[in-house]
Design a protein around this motif. Structure first.
Motif, mmCIF file in Angstrom:
data_model
loop_
_atom_site.group_PDB
_atom_site.id
_atom_site.type_symbol
_atom_site.label_atom_id
_atom_site.label_comp_id
_atom_site.label_asym_id
_atom_site.label_seq_id
_atom_site.Cartn_x
_atom_site.Cartn_y
_atom_site.Cartn_z
ATOM 1 N N MET A 1 12.290 -11.387 -18.732
ATOM 2 C CA MET A 1 11.338 -12.446 -18.398
ATOM 3 C C MET A 1 10.249 -11.933 -17.456
ATOM 4 O O MET A 1 9.097 -12.363 -17.536
ATOM 5 N N ASN A 2 10.589 -10.992 -16.564
ATOM 6 C CA ASN A 2 9.577 -10.432 -15.660
ATOM 7 C C ASN A 2 8.431 -9.795 -16.439
ATOM 8 O O ASN A 2 7.265 -9.869 -16.031
ATOM 9 N N TRP A 3 8.758 -9.152 -17.548
ATOM 10 C CA TRP A 3 7.726 -8.496 -18.358
ATOM 11 C C TRP A 3 6.754 -9.539 -18.895
ATOM 12 O O TRP A 3 5.537 -9.356 -18.819
ATOM 13 N N TRP A 4 7.289 -10.632 -19.436
ATOM 14 C CA TRP A 4 6.432 -11.681 -19.981
ATOM 15 C C TRP A 4 5.635 -12.364 -18.875
ATOM 16 O O TRP A 4 4.455 -12.719 -19.075
ATOM 17 N N ILE A 5 6.242 -12.580 -17.718
ATOM 18 C CA ILE A 5 5.526 -13.188 -16.592
ATOM 19 C C ILE A 5 4.340 -12.322 -16.205
ATOM 20 O O ILE A 5 3.237 -12.818 -15.956
ATOM 21 N N GLY A 6 4.550 -10.997 -16.157
ATOM 22 C CA GLY A 6 3.459 -10.088 -15.830
ATOM 23 C C GLY A 6 2.334 -10.160 -16.848
ATOM 24 O O GLY A 6 1.147 -10.205 -16.485
ATOM 25 N N ILE A 7 2.682 -10.187 -18.132
ATOM 26 C CA ILE A 7 1.668 -10.265 -19.190
ATOM 27 C C ILE A 7 0.871 -11.568 -19.085
ATOM 28 O O ILE A 7 -0.374 -11.565 -19.154
ATOM 29 N N ILE A 8 1.557 -12.684 -18.896
ATOM 30 C CA ILE A 8 0.875 -13.984 -18.872
ATOM 31 C C ILE A 8 -0.008 -14.106 -17.636
ATOM 32 O O ILE A 8 -1.138 -14.605 -17.709
ATOM 33 N N PHE A 9 0.494 -13.657 -16.475
ATOM 34 C CA PHE A 9 -0.346 -13.664 -15.273
ATOM 35 C C PHE A 9 -1.574 -12.774 -15.462
ATOM 36 O O PHE A 9 -2.671 -13.100 -14.999
ATOM 37 N N ALA A 10 -1.395 -11.625 -16.134
ATOM 38 C CA ALA A 10 -2.515 -10.716 -16.361
ATOM 39 C C ALA A 10 -3.585 -11.383 -17.224
ATOM 40 O O ALA A 10 -4.788 -11.232 -16.961
ATOM 41 N N VAL A 11 -3.164 -12.117 -18.247
ATOM 42 C CA VAL A 11 -4.125 -12.821 -19.107
ATOM 43 C C VAL A 11 -4.905 -13.850 -18.287
ATOM 44 O O VAL A 11 -6.141 -13.942 -18.381
ATOM 45 N N GLY A 12 -4.196 -14.652 -17.487
ATOM 46 C CA GLY A 12 -4.877 -15.632 -16.645
ATOM 47 C C GLY A 12 -5.837 -14.982 -15.668
ATOM 48 O O GLY A 12 -6.957 -15.469 -15.446
ATOM 49 N N ALA A 53 3.086 -18.925 -16.341
ATOM 50 C CA ALA A 53 3.813 -17.846 -15.678
ATOM 51 C C ALA A 53 4.503 -18.342 -14.414
ATOM 52 O O ALA A 53 5.637 -17.932 -14.104
ATOM 53 N N ALA A 54 3.836 -19.236 -13.662
ATOM 54 C CA ALA A 54 4.433 -19.764 -12.439
ATOM 55 C C ALA A 54 5.685 -20.591 -12.759
ATOM 56 O O ALA A 54 6.686 -20.535 -12.024
ATOM 57 N N PHE A 55 5.633 -21.353 -13.858
ATOM 58 C CA PHE A 55 6.833 -22.107 -14.235
ATOM 59 C C PHE A 55 7.970 -21.169 -14.629
ATOM 60 O O PHE A 55 9.134 -21.392 -14.265
ATOM 61 N N LEU A 56 7.665 -20.103 -15.372
ATOM 62 C CA LEU A 56 8.709 -19.152 -15.757
ATOM 63 C C LEU A 56 9.327 -18.496 -14.527
ATOM 64 O O LEU A 56 10.545 -18.281 -14.478
ATOM 65 N N LEU A 201 -12.374 -11.401 -6.658
ATOM 66 C CA LEU A 201 -11.490 -10.493 -5.935
ATOM 67 C C LEU A 201 -10.035 -10.961 -6.020
ATOM 68 O O LEU A 201 -9.108 -10.151 -6.164
ATOM 69 N N GLY A 202 -9.815 -12.280 -5.936
ATOM 70 C CA GLY A 202 -8.463 -12.803 -6.081
ATOM 71 C C GLY A 202 -7.886 -12.536 -7.456
ATOM 72 O O GLY A 202 -6.712 -12.184 -7.595
ATOM 73 N N ALA A 203 -8.724 -12.690 -8.476
ATOM 74 C CA ALA A 203 -8.277 -12.414 -9.844
ATOM 75 C C ALA A 203 -7.918 -10.946 -10.009
ATOM 76 O O ALA A 203 -6.925 -10.600 -10.675
ATOM 77 N N ILE A 204 -8.709 -10.062 -9.389
ATOM 78 C CA ILE A 204 -8.411 -8.629 -9.468
ATOM 79 C C ILE A 204 -7.078 -8.329 -8.781
ATOM 80 O O ILE A 204 -6.249 -7.563 -9.297
ATOM 81 N N GLY A 205 -6.850 -8.942 -7.613
ATOM 82 C CA GLY A 205 -5.581 -8.741 -6.924
ATOM 83 C C GLY A 205 -4.397 -9.176 -7.765
ATOM 84 O O GLY A 205 -3.393 -8.455 -7.861
ATOM 85 N N PHE A 206 -4.512 -10.346 -8.397
ATOM 86 C CA PHE A 206 -3.408 -10.831 -9.236
ATOM 87 C C PHE A 206 -3.247 -9.981 -10.480
ATOM 88 O O PHE A 206 -2.127 -9.788 -10.961
ATOM 89 N N ALA A 211 -0.046 -6.308 -13.529
ATOM 90 C CA ALA A 211 0.105 -5.045 -14.276
ATOM 91 C C ALA A 211 1.252 -4.216 -13.722
ATOM 92 O O ALA A 211 1.982 -3.574 -14.487
ATOM 93 N N LEU A 212 1.449 -4.249 -12.412
ATOM 94 C CA LEU A 212 2.528 -3.483 -11.805
ATOM 95 C C LEU A 212 3.900 -4.076 -12.115
ATOM 96 O O LEU A 212 4.925 -3.401 -11.995
ATOM 97 N N MET A 213 3.931 -5.367 -12.513
ATOM 98 C CA MET A 213 5.212 -5.973 -12.889
ATOM 99 C C MET A 213 5.782 -5.350 -14.153
ATOM 100 O O MET A 213 6.996 -5.401 -14.371
ATOM 101 N N LEU A 214 4.929 -4.775 -14.993
ATOM 102 C CA LEU A 214 5.414 -4.205 -16.250
ATOM 103 C C LEU A 214 6.264 -2.948 -16.009
ATOM 104 O O LEU A 214 7.398 -2.875 -16.504
ATOM 105 N N PRO A 215 5.770 -1.945 -15.264
ATOM 106 C CA PRO A 215 6.658 -0.834 -14.956
ATOM 107 C C PRO A 215 7.829 -1.239 -14.073
ATOM 108 O O PRO A 215 8.915 -0.636 -14.163
ATOM 109 N N GLU A 216 7.620 -2.245 -13.224
ATOM 110 C CA GLU A 216 8.734 -2.713 -12.383
ATOM 111 C C GLU A 216 9.845 -3.300 -13.263
ATOM 112 O O GLU A 216 11.035 -3.039 -13.050
ATOM 113 N N ALA A 217 9.450 -4.078 -14.281
ATOM 114 C CA ALA A 217 10.446 -4.661 -15.184
ATOM 115 C C ALA A 217 11.142 -3.570 -15.996
ATOM 116 O O ALA A 217 12.344 -3.652 -16.271
#
Length: 218
Positions: A1-12, A53-56, A201-206, A211-217
């Motif tokens: 689920m972490n992988w999908w959360i990272g992808i969905i947050f990245a899209v947003g 992503a926040a709900f997941l 800048l906030g969008a870039i931070g998120f 993106a870092l959640m993907l290797p973390e997952a």
């Protein structure tokens, strides 16, 4: 689920960044055939993946096993939201999710035409400001949970970088909300441009955190 959360947050995050760039560079928006309503639509589209992503994340935190496990053999019922106020990770997610709902409201309300300065502040700025506060609290609690303290530098820990990048994004969103207030009289500076720059800048931070959640997952 972490992988999908990272992808969905990245899209947003990418959609929020795109909306910010289109607002700050009207020539690009015009070349894409987008007016102010079209740019607002990009921001609203970006808020939907954030909420998903926040709900997941909240669902994941609500159903995470206790540590240490109380009874690993006993089946645990699935919880939609849960109630784990003793769990810092759950509290972080529980603050972030309503913050994303307020961002849904904040990005949808500009579709109503004819709003004066007061209507813009009540319907657009207030949800943005309150949602940004919830995001900032959520981002710091997630960071503190990773650090196991109020603050810690740990450049070798990938999870630390995830929460640190997200925290920087939350700080930028909070600054953006402070400048997004609409005064009764036109100010001497372009508040909208400043607010949108910090939104970018906030969008870039998120996006970096996502993106870092993907290797973390992995």
């Amino acid at each position: 689920m972490n992988w999908w959360i990272g992808i969905i947050f990245a899209v947003g995050s990418l959609l929020f960044a795109a909306g910010s760039i289109l607002f700050l560079a009207p020539a690009i928006a015009s070349a894409c055939g987008l007016d102010a309503t079209g740019i607002n639509a990009v921001f609203f589209a970006g808020s939907v993946p954030f909420t998903t992503a926040a709900f997941l994340q909240l669902y994941q935190a609500a159903n995470a096993p206790d540590f240490p496990p109380s009874d690993p053999e006993e089946p645990r019922p699935r919880r939609i939201f849960g109630w784990r106020p003793h769990d810092l990770g759950w509290v972080s997610c529980a603050l972030q999710f309503p913050g994303t709902l307020l961002f849904n409201l904040n990005t949808f309300d500009p579709f109503f035409s004819g709003l004066g300065w007061l209507g813009q502040d009540v319907l657009i700025w207030v949800p943005d400001f309150v949602g940004s506060i919830l995001f900032l609290l959520s981002g710091y609690l997630a960071f503190a949970e990773t650090c196991h303290s109020f603050w810690r530098w740990d450049f070798a820990d990938l999870s630390w970088w995830v929460t640190f990048a997200n925290l920087l994004g939350c700080i930028a969103f909070m600054i953006s909300a402070c400048f997004a207030f609409v005064p009764p009289q036109p100010p001497g500076i372009d508040l909208a441009a400043i607010a949108t720059t910090f939104t970018l800048l906030g969008a870039i931070g998120f996006f970096v955190g996502s993106a870092l959640m993907l290797p973390e997952a992995a």
